[in-house]
Design a protein around this motif. Structure first.
Motif, short mmCIF file in Angstrom:
data_model
loop_
_atom_site.label_atom_id
_atom_site.label_comp_id
_atom_site.label_asym_id
_atom_site.label_seq_id
_atom_site.Cartn_x
_atom_site.Cartn_y
_atom_site.Cartn_z
N TYR A 302 0.83 -1.21 0.00
CA TYR A 302 0.00 0.00 0.00
C TYR A 302 0.86 1.25 0.00
O TYR A 302 0.66 2.16 -0.81
N TRP A 303 1.84 1.32 0.92
CA TRP A 303 2.66 2.52 1.01
C TRP A 303 3.63 2.63 -0.16
O TRP A 303 3.95 3.75 -0.62
N GLN A 304 4.10 1.53 -0.68
CA GLN A 304 4.94 1.56 -1.88
C GLN A 304 4.15 2.14 -3.05
O GLN A 304 4.66 2.96 -3.83
N TYR A 305 2.90 1.72 -3.17
CA TYR A 305 2.05 2.23 -4.25
C TYR A 305 1.81 3.73 -4.10
O TYR A 305 1.88 4.49 -5.07
N ARG A 306 1.53 4.18 -2.89
CA ARG A 306 1.28 5.60 -2.67
C ARG A 306 2.52 6.43 -3.02
O ARG A 306 2.41 7.52 -3.59
#
Length: 397
Positions: A302-306
């Motif tokens: 999730y945070w990598q995508y953001r």
């Protein structure tokens, strides 16, 4: 437009006063202080107050009858309480030479902040925005476009009555971005070879669509178009579209397929100098409902995508509505009011941003208030701060 977690350099406006007379050199100094309200003091480090000072300089001058030099640079230094964290970032926005051997031909070489697009909140045809922002000093899309680093390129332009054509190439210079405060960071803007062709021709009245073709090493050709048209004396309609083969932001390993990006809306200007823009934004490479739900269950992904969405300035989720209103000389002369909001149509989170700004001949005083709303892992609910209040003063020279 995708926005990452707030930091000491965030949310300070960067409006530049319009000079009465042209001067080769222009400079501005800005001082800001703010208070951040964390979403949860249990899960996040409390970030109370911060302070920032910024300095920018712009130079544009003719070196000869057919030669011109352009330079634009900005330095932002921020401090955060109670951690005592301090950081400084230099952004070389532009540095190039321009040669105009005739009225119809212009050739530019150097670092150019190329900004394409007619929409207000999201620009699918702004192909050179990826990795261009070194420090976020405002979430205002105009500020994000203005205060970013350009790409090194060679550009030629051909002008004629009612139209123009341009062609550019941008070479690879470095492979990796740099976090060094005063690095020109060519590894962010010039990692790969890129090219772009554009053509504009007035067809009927003021209707002059712009067509673009963009691509490069590892980049499939992307087609873009910008359209604006009058829908009455005070209303302008706009459509900005880009399409081509590319990967999914959430799963780059998937085979490339055709994706579309779109921004369309209306801007209406009232007789009292109030201008309101309502815009629908769509990004086919961003997460749809199913992908967004899957990311919610995998925090690391999730945070990598953001982070990827923020660096490429893509929409975090596939669809959203954007509202922007500005009122010049509101209530009293020299007082401007601005409001901005975005509603995520995938997870229904939203943010609001308000600013009041008073102008003196060489000084601006502004106050800003931003709020983020939504569930814990929603687009705006996951922001570190639920509320940010700031005051800033800008001096122009």
């Amino acid at each position: 437009m995708a926005s990452g977690d707030a930091d000491p350099l965030m949310l300070a406006d960067s409006a530049t006063a319009a000079p009465v007379n042209h001067r080769d050199w222009q400079a501005a100094f800005e001082f800001a202080t703010g208070n951040y309200s964390p979403v949860s003091q249990t899960n996040h480090v409390e970030l109370n107050d911060n302070a920032r000072v910024s300095a920018s300089v712009d130079y544009s001058s003719k070196l000869a009858s057919d030669w011109q030099a352009v330079l634009a640079n900005r330095v932002d230094a921020g401090w955060r309480s109670p951690s005592g964290q301090y950081n400084i970032v230099d952004t070389l926005k532009q540095a190039y030479l321009s040669w105009q051997p005739s009225q119809a031909v212009i050739v530019d070489a150097g670092r150019i902040n190329l900004r394409e697009g007619v929409a207000a909140g999201f620009n699918p045809t702004d192909f050179f925005k990826t990795n261009a922002i070194r420090s976020v000093v405002s979430i205002d899309p105009t500020s994000l476009r203005e205060n970013r680093q350009g790409s090194v390129m060679l550009r030629s332009q051909l002008l004629w009555t009612g139209g123009s054509m341009s062609a550019l190439v941008s070479p690879p210079l470095q492979h990796n971005p740099s976090d060094a405060p005063f690095d020109p960071d060519f590894g962010a803007t010039n990692q790969n070879f890129r090219y772009m062709l554009s053509e504009t021709q007035r067809l009927v009245g003021e209707f002059a669509p712009q067509w673009l073709l963009y691509g490069g090493a590892g980049i499939a050709p992307q087609v873009g178009v910008n359209l604006t048209t009058l829908l009455g004396d005070s209303t302008v309609g706009f459509i900005e579209y880009a399409g081509g083969r590319s990967g999914e932001l959430a799963d780059p390993a998937q085979p490339a397929s055709f994706h579309s990006k779109l921004a369309t809306g209306l801007t209406h200007t009232f007789p009292n100098k109030l201008s309101v823009t309502l815009e629908y934004d769509y990004d086919g490479t961003s997460a749809d409902r199913a992908t967004w739900d899957a990311l919610d269950s995998d925090p690391a992904r999730y945070w990598q995508y953001r982070n990827t969405a923020a660096s490429t300035q893509a929409l975090t989720t596939r669809q959203s509505l954007f509202l922007y209103a500005s009122w010049q000389d509101a209530l009293v002369r020299h007082l401007d009011l601005s409001a901005m909001a975005r509603l995520d149509l995938v997870d229904h989170s939203y943010f609001t941003w308000l600013e009041t700004r008073y102008h003196w001949p060489r000084i601006d005083l502004a106050f800003q208030w931003q709020t983020n709303h939504g569930a814990s892992y929603s687009n705006y609910g996951a922001q570190t701060q639920s509320q940010v209040v700031q005051a800033l003063m800008t001096f122009y020279y």
